[in-house]
Structures are given as C-alpha cells and as structure tokens.
Design a protein around this motif. Structure first.
Motif, PDB file in Angstrom:
ATOM      1  N   ARG A 118       0.845  -1.181   0.000  1.00 53.74           N
ATOM      2  CA  ARG A 118       0.000   0.000   0.000  1.00 53.74           C
ATOM      3  C   ARG A 118       0.887   1.239   0.000  1.00 53.74           C
ATOM      4  O   ARG A 118       2.041   1.193   0.427  1.00 53.74           O
ATOM      5  CB  ARG A 118      -0.898   0.026   1.246  1.00 53.74           C
ATOM      6  CG  ARG A 118      -1.968  -1.050   1.278  1.00 53.74           C
ATOM      7  CD  ARG A 118      -2.767  -0.954   2.570  1.00 53.74           C
ATOM      8  NE  ARG A 118      -3.767  -2.005   2.669  1.00 53.74           N
ATOM      9  CZ  ARG A 118      -5.016  -1.897   2.255  1.00 53.74           C
ATOM     10  NH1 ARG A 118      -5.421  -0.748   1.713  1.00 53.74           N
ATOM     11  NH2 ARG A 118      -5.867  -2.883   2.374  1.00 53.74           N
ATOM     12  N   ARG A 138      -1.777  -4.946  -0.459  1.00 56.49           N
ATOM     13  CA  ARG A 138      -3.007  -5.228  -1.201  1.00 56.49           C
ATOM     14  C   ARG A 138      -2.808  -6.500  -2.026  1.00 56.49           C
ATOM     15  O   ARG A 138      -1.780  -6.648  -2.688  1.00 56.49           O
ATOM     16  CB  ARG A 138      -3.356  -4.077  -2.151  1.00 56.49           C
ATOM     17  CG  ARG A 138      -3.674  -2.750  -1.465  1.00 56.49           C
ATOM     18  CD  ARG A 138      -4.061  -1.716  -2.509  1.00 56.49           C
ATOM     19  NE  ARG A 138      -4.223  -0.381  -1.936  1.00 56.49           N
ATOM     20  CZ  ARG A 138      -5.320   0.048  -1.338  1.00 56.49           C
ATOM     21  NH1 ARG A 138      -6.368  -0.759  -1.231  1.00 56.49           N
ATOM     22  NH2 ARG A 138      -5.395   1.262  -0.850  1.00 56.49           N
ATOM     23  N   SER A 163     -12.838  -9.655  -2.530  1.00 48.31           N
ATOM     24  CA  SER A 163     -12.904  -8.550  -1.578  1.00 48.31           C
ATOM     25  C   SER A 163     -11.672  -8.469  -0.690  1.00 48.31           C
ATOM     26  O   SER A 163     -11.314  -7.399  -0.211  1.00 48.31           O
ATOM     27  CB  SER A 163     -14.159  -8.677  -0.713  1.00 48.31           C
ATOM     28  OG  SER A 163     -14.193  -9.934  -0.052  1.00 48.31           O
ATOM     29  N   ASP A 164     -11.016  -9.593  -0.454  1.00 46.95           N
ATOM     30  CA  ASP A 164      -9.758  -9.608   0.297  1.00 46.95           C
ATOM     31  C   ASP A 164      -8.972 -10.824  -0.153  1.00 46.95           C
ATOM     32  O   ASP A 164      -9.018 -11.879   0.461  1.00 46.95           O
ATOM     33  CB  ASP A 164     -10.020  -9.651   1.804  1.00 46.95           C
ATOM     34  CG  ASP A 164      -8.721  -9.640   2.611  1.00 46.95           C
ATOM     35  OD1 ASP A 164      -7.696  -9.182   2.090  1.00 46.95           O
ATOM     36  OD2 ASP A 164      -8.742 -10.116   3.767  1.00 46.95           O
ATOM     37  N   ARG A 199      -7.469 -16.647   0.469  1.00 44.18           N
ATOM     38  CA  ARG A 199      -8.272 -16.515   1.699  1.00 44.18           C
ATOM     39  C   ARG A 199      -9.007 -17.840   1.904  1.00 44.18           C
ATOM     40  O   ARG A 199      -9.883 -18.196   1.127  1.00 44.18           O
ATOM     41  CB  ARG A 199      -9.241 -15.341   1.548  1.00 44.18           C
ATOM     42  CG  ARG A 199     -10.201 -15.151   2.708  1.00 44.18           C
ATOM     43  CD  ARG A 199     -10.810 -13.729   2.687  1.00 44.18           C
ATOM     44  NE  ARG A 199     -11.270 -13.343   1.370  1.00 44.18           N
ATOM     45  CZ  ARG A 199     -12.553 -13.275   1.011  1.00 44.18           C
ATOM     46  NH1 ARG A 199     -13.506 -13.607   1.867  1.00 44.18           N
ATOM     47  NH2 ARG A 199     -12.885 -12.880  -0.200  1.00 44.18           N
ATOM     48  N   ARG A 216      -9.561 -16.643   5.854  1.00 43.76           N
ATOM     49  CA  ARG A 216      -8.651 -15.518   6.092  1.00 43.76           C
ATOM     50  C   ARG A 216      -7.415 -15.668   5.211  1.00 43.76           C
ATOM     51  O   ARG A 216      -6.994 -16.780   4.905  1.00 43.76           O
ATOM     52  CB  ARG A 216      -8.183 -15.465   7.551  1.00 43.76           C
ATOM     53  CG  ARG A 216      -9.265 -15.147   8.553  1.00 43.76           C
ATOM     54  CD  ARG A 216      -8.670 -15.040   9.962  1.00 43.76           C
ATOM     55  NE  ARG A 216      -9.714 -14.756  10.929  1.00 43.76           N
ATOM     56  CZ  ARG A 216     -10.448 -15.678  11.524  1.00 43.76           C
ATOM     57  NH1 ARG A 216     -10.247 -16.958  11.237  1.00 43.76           N
ATOM     58  NH2 ARG A 216     -11.372 -15.346  12.406  1.00 43.76           N
ATOM     59  N   ARG A 217      -6.839 -14.539   4.862  1.00 41.90           N
ATOM     60  CA  ARG A 217      -5.505 -14.543   4.272  1.00 41.90           C
ATOM     61  C   ARG A 217      -4.478 -14.579   5.401  1.00 41.90           C
ATOM     62  O   ARG A 217      -4.691 -14.008   6.460  1.00 41.90           O
ATOM     63  CB  ARG A 217      -5.266 -13.294   3.419  1.00 41.90           C
ATOM     64  CG  ARG A 217      -6.052 -13.243   2.144  1.00 41.90           C
ATOM     65  CD  ARG A 217      -5.581 -12.114   1.251  1.00 41.90           C
ATOM     66  NE  ARG A 217      -5.509 -10.828   1.919  1.00 41.90           N
ATOM     67  CZ  ARG A 217      -4.391 -10.269   2.357  1.00 41.90           C
ATOM     68  NH1 ARG A 217      -3.226 -10.877   2.202  1.00 41.90           N
ATOM     69  NH2 ARG A 217      -4.425  -9.100   2.959  1.00 41.90           N
TER      70      ARG A 217
END
Length: 415
Positions: A121, A252, A266-267, A291, A302-303
């Motif tokens: 980021r 990211r 989304s993630d 994820r 989860r990542r």
C-alpha cells in the motif's frame, strides 16, 4: 496437446506450487508466469542484510538473487518447468481457460494456480516520489539501499514487522530514524501490549524514535530545494526531518487480473479448505493472496501473510488441482482437513522474534517463560496467546533455537 497447468505468480508461492505439482505426480506441461524479471527468491533478507551488509552494498540484482539467504534453490524435478519472467497477466476468462498478458499474448490452460501475492500500500499523498520507498521486491530493496547510504534522516511510516526491521537496518546504517505508528505501540496487534512495548523500548535503546498515535498529513521540500524531500508533517503539526520516507503501511492482494469472473475478490481470492477457488476444480490459489478457512482456529476464511504459508498451501493446492484434473484420482476419498500452523519471524537488531499460530485474536495473553526484565533478549521471553482457554499462538522473543522449537512443538500438540 499435452494438458497444461499455468501458475500465475513467480515468487515463492509459484515456485512451491510448481515443485508440489511435480512431487504430486503432474507430468503434463507446467509453466510459471511472473511479473518480475527475476526468478523466485527469498524476501525476508530484503529488509535486513540486503540493506546494510557490507558484502551486499555493491551487488546488483543479478548477484543479489544468488546472495546467501536470498537465493532459493530450484529442485531437480522442476528443471523442465517453463519460467516466463517479466510478464504480467492482466486478465483471465476462467470459463474459456485463457489468460491475457500485458504484452498482448493469450495463454491457454487446463489447470490454473493463482500465486500473485501482494503489493505494498502507499500513502495517499502525492509528491517526492524519488525519495519515497516501499519494500516488497528485490528491486525495491536495491533502490532503498542505494539511497540509504547517503541519507542522514529516515522516517518509516508503519510500525509493523517490516517497518521495525527497516528502522533497525537504517539505524545500523547510521541514520537518524523515526517510526510513525497510528497505534499505541509498534507491532501491537500481533504481539499484545507488554511485548510490543518491551520491543519499543529495545528499539529506543538503539536510538530509534517513535511517534505513536500519529499519522502523516503532508510532505515538504527542503528549504534549499523545494523539489527534494525534506520534512514529513504529522497530523498534530509535528515536522520530522527526512531525507528518505519508507512506507510500510500494509499490502493489497494482486487480484485485479481475475475481475469479471464472478469471484469474491474482496480480500484476496476466496478458497475452500481444499484451496479451490470458490469450488472450481480447475483453479486453486496459494500463498498470501489466498483466503481460506483454517479449522485449527475457526471456519472463517482468512488470508495469512506468514512465510510458511506458500509451502503449506502449495502442497494442499497441488494435490487438489491434480485430483480435479484427473477424474480417476478421485476415488481416494476426501483428505483430512487442512489446518496449517502459521509460522513467522522477524530479526530486529540482534534479536529474533519468532511466532507460531494465531496471536491477533487472543482474549488472554500470558507470559509462559522468562519475563520483561533486563536480560530478556538473551534469556528469551515466551508469550502465549489464548482464545477461550485454548492456546492458539506463541511468540518467543530472543532466546535460543531449541527454545523456539520446543514451544512450536507444544503448540502443534494443541492443534
């Protein structure tokens, strides 16, 4: 035509995926496509030795890829893998089994491995780009190293592991170093208050300054040359002298190339416990872009951005993909649940901080061994992280390798 698996992502996750596919019996075509021009290398030394070691200062990228700790050995069984470097995959049509690259090529596949990882980021502030750095790739490390040798004052924004590692390296290079961190202590979320503040004090003993509970609001130029970075201005008006600014404010997932395929991006890339991308038999994901649910902790996908995850997920994903592409292989029944134990470490000055499991959701934190007293770094302090009376993580700061392995084994027994 022989069936083909394409691995998109040429870093550690891509290498481990290729290795595991061959180990698991894939004998068809296998290609790894990576955006970097370099073959896979190890990232942890980038924030440490590559920045300050005397024998690394004059080395270029071609030499640093083979530098001790950075080099990754490619095993013999992946010698026939096709490595397509310096090529970014910009789009995919999963229904048609095709990938599009930035140089206009179209690649077809029978099986796909998503291993595109993360990118840093950046602060949402413009200007002074030539003296602002992130640290993710080998080229990032070289760019920072080359300016660090001439810098006198460095501001690191972000007090996580990477930020604190860079701060330690910059201090060792002789720079004045300030870490700007929005939370009340560096590394607070993964470590908890007591250990985080102990490590903060350790950094301060080495000359690192912290601006806690603060964020960056603006950048300013030097009075002698307004086009060259000279100050970092915080949200309370504090002005910090800065020849260099290092932005260590998170990451990211690189998932944009998968847009338009109806996936949950989304993630990272949503996977099941088999590492299949939303139930697709011909697409899996590995590493910190994936994820997935880990029943060791709970059922929430989860990542996980820990060093051990690329290898662990690659082993699972390779077996899953081969089963999906080979109907005859599906007669063995479902494998056991995938419940890897995340492992991470961080070397800061002469102290190693090593963790196992999950620490960020603890409702109780307990010192298991040692304490936050003078001499803790050599004796080692062991902190356990508990959720509803079950230990889900452990962190060992300082101490010995035997101490670390003993507590890792205890946590594995809990799982």
């Amino acid at each position: 035509m022989s069936p083909r698996i394409v691995v998109v992502g040429g870093s550690l996750g891509g290498l481990r995926a290729a290795e595991q596919l061959r180990v698991s019996g894939w004998s068809g075509e296998l290609a790894v496509v990576g955006a970097e021009v370099h073959l896979p290398y190890n990232r942890p030394p980038l924030s440490k030795n590559v920045l300050v070691a005397s024998d690394a200062r004059a080395l270029g990228a071609a030499e640093l890829v083979n530098y001790p700790g950075v080099a990754l050995r490619r095993r013999a069984h992946v010698e026939d893998v096709s490595w397509v470097t310096g090529t970014e995959v910009t789009g995919a049509v999963l229904a048609d089994h095709v990938l599009h690259t930035g140089d206009g090529r179209t690649l077809s596949y029978d099986g796909l491995v998503v291993a595109t990882g993360l990118r840093p980021r950046r602060l949402s502030i413009d200007g002074f780009g030539s003296h602002r750095h992130v640290l993710r790739t080998l080229d990032d490390a070289i760019a920072l190293r080359d300016q660090l040798t001439a810098a006198t004052s460095v501001v690191v924004v972000g007090g996580g592991f990477i930020g604190c590692e860079v701060a330690a390296s910059a201090r060792r290079a002789g720079c004045q170093v300030t870490v700007v961190e929005p939370f009340a202590a560096p590394m607070l979320r993964p470590l908890g208050t007591d250990l985080a503040r102990t490590l903060q004090a350790f950094h301060e003993e080495q000359g690192v300054t912290f601006e806690l509970g603060r964020s960056v609001s603006a950048l300013g130029g030097r009075s002698s040359d307004p086009e060259v970075l000279g100050t970092v201005i915080l949200d309370d008006g504090t002005e910090l002298a800065a020849d260099l600014l290092v932005e260590a404010v998170g990451s990211r997932p690189n998932v944009e190339w998968l847009a338009g395929n109806g996936l949950d991006l989304s993630d990272g890339v949503l996977c099941d416990n088999m590492m299949r991308v939303e139930g697709r038999d011909d697409v899996v994901a590995v590493g910190d872009v994936a994820r997935f649910p880990n029943p060791r902790f709970d059922s929430t996908p989860r990542r996980v951005e820990h060093w051990s995850i690329p290898a662990d997920t690659a082993q699972r994903a390779a077996a899953t993909l081969i089963r999906g592409l080979s109907p005859d292989a599906n007669g063995d029944g479902d494998p056991a649940p995938f419940a890897p134990l995340p492992t991470f470490w961080s070397d800061q000055f002469d102290v190693r901080i090593q963790g196992f499991g999950r620490t960020d959701h603890a409702d109780r934190i307990e010192v298991l061994e040692g304490g936050f007293t003078p001499g803790w770094a050599s004796a080692g302090v062991v902190v356990g992280y508990f959720r509803e009376s079950t230990m889900t993580g452990v962190v060992i700061a300082g101490g010995t390798p035997a101490q670390r392995m003993r507590h890792k084994a205890l946590l594995e027994d809990v799982g």
